[in-house]
Design a protein around this motif. Structure first.
Motif, PDB file in Angstrom:
ATOM      1  N   THR A 103      51.479 -59.710 -76.798  1.00  0.00           N
ATOM      2  CA  THR A 103      52.603 -60.284 -77.527  1.00  0.00           C
ATOM      3  C   THR A 103      53.561 -59.210 -78.030  1.00  0.00           C
ATOM      4  N   THR A 104      53.234 -57.956 -77.807  1.00  0.00           N
ATOM      5  CA  THR A 104      54.079 -56.848 -78.261  1.00  0.00           C
ATOM      6  C   THR A 104      55.317 -56.728 -77.387  1.00  0.00           C
ATOM      7  N   TYR A 105      56.438 -57.011 -77.983  1.00  0.00           N
ATOM      8  CA  TYR A 105      57.712 -57.052 -77.267  1.00  0.00           C
ATOM      9  C   TYR A 105      57.996 -55.754 -76.520  1.00  0.00           C
ATOM     10  N   SER A 106      57.745 -54.630 -77.131  1.00  0.00           N
ATOM     11  CA  SER A 106      58.104 -53.349 -76.543  1.00  0.00           C
ATOM     12  C   SER A 106      57.265 -52.981 -75.327  1.00  0.00           C
ATOM     13  N   ALA A 107      56.186 -53.674 -75.099  1.00  0.00           N
ATOM     14  CA  ALA A 107      55.304 -53.356 -73.972  1.00  0.00           C
ATOM     15  C   ALA A 107      55.758 -53.977 -72.660  1.00  0.00           C
ATOM     16  N   TRP A 108      56.709 -54.873 -72.721  1.00  0.00           N
ATOM     17  CA  TRP A 108      57.152 -55.557 -71.509  1.00  0.00           C
ATOM     18  C   TRP A 108      58.226 -54.721 -70.814  1.00  0.00           C
ATOM     19  N   HIS A 109      58.077 -54.583 -69.489  1.00  0.00           N
ATOM     20  CA  HIS A 109      58.871 -53.597 -68.778  1.00  0.00           C
ATOM     21  C   HIS A 109      60.248 -54.099 -68.338  1.00  0.00           C
ATOM     22  N   TYR A 110      60.300 -55.298 -67.827  1.00  0.00           N
ATOM     23  CA  TYR A 110      61.553 -55.808 -67.291  1.00  0.00           C
ATOM     24  C   TYR A 110      61.868 -57.160 -67.905  1.00  0.00           C
ATOM     25  N   TRP A 111      63.169 -57.404 -68.051  1.00  0.00           N
ATOM     26  CA  TRP A 111      63.625 -58.610 -68.708  1.00  0.00           C
ATOM     27  C   TRP A 111      64.723 -59.292 -67.899  1.00  0.00           C
ATOM     28  N   GLY A 112      64.742 -60.622 -67.976  1.00  0.00           N
ATOM     29  CA  GLY A 112      65.844 -61.363 -67.405  1.00  0.00           C
ATOM     30  C   GLY A 112      67.009 -61.405 -68.373  1.00  0.00           C
ATOM     31  N   GLN A 113      68.071 -62.044 -67.951  1.00  0.00           N
ATOM     32  CA  GLN A 113      69.285 -62.127 -68.774  1.00  0.00           C
ATOM     33  C   GLN A 113      69.175 -63.210 -69.849  1.00  0.00           C
ATOM     34  N   GLY A 114      68.229 -64.083 -69.696  1.00  0.00           N
ATOM     35  CA  GLY A 114      68.039 -65.139 -70.689  1.00  0.00           C
ATOM     36  C   GLY A 114      68.666 -66.451 -70.266  1.00  0.00           C
ATOM     37  N   THR A 115      68.084 -67.530 -70.747  1.00  0.00           N
ATOM     38  CA  THR A 115      68.637 -68.857 -70.511  1.00  0.00           C
ATOM     39  C   THR A 115      68.598 -69.598 -71.844  1.00  0.00           C
ATOM     40  N   GLN A 116      69.698 -70.233 -72.187  1.00  0.00           N
ATOM     41  CA  GLN A 116      69.834 -70.865 -73.490  1.00  0.00           C
ATOM     42  C   GLN A 116      69.227 -72.262 -73.496  1.00  0.00           C
TER      43      GLN A 116
END
Length: 121
Positions: A103-116
């Protein structure tokens, strides 16, 4: 580099359902875990749900447990089925991948742009 593409967000009413999709451009050790985070304005991204390759490990935040279901039908595709949506579920939902499920946010390597996702009456 792994690119993530999210889809499925939208505006709905309380009680409605939505399904978010996330597709990774390729499978690597960095995509062992796929997850969804939500970010409210002025707040840090919080883990909503995640799932390991093969679905062995899953996690749901307390607020969505029993209403949301995360799944993977391929090593590079994950879904978040959301039922009984309420006002508090509104926010920007981000797909992310990580070598390990956490659940640690900083441990995730890649992110999408997001969907609202907007839930309003």
């Amino acid at each position: 580099q792994v690119e993530l593409e999210e889809s499925g967000g939208g505006s709905v009413q309380p009680g409605d359902s939505l399904r978010l999709s996330c597709v990774a451009s390729r499978y690597t050790t960095s995509t062992s875990c796929m997850g969804w985070f939500r970010q409210d304005p002025g707040k840090e991204r919080e883990a909503v749900a995640y799932i390991s390759t093969g679905g062995v490990t899953t996690y749901y935040s307390r607020s969505v447990k029993d209403r949301f279901t995360i799944s993977r039908d391929t090593p590079t595709t994950a879904y978040l089925q959301m039922h009984s949506l309420h006002l508090g579920d509104s926010g920007m939902y981000y797909c992310a991948v990580s070598p390990t499920c956490t659940t640690t946010y900083s441990a995730w390597h890649y992110w999408g742009q997001g969907t609202q996702v907007t839930v309003s009456s």
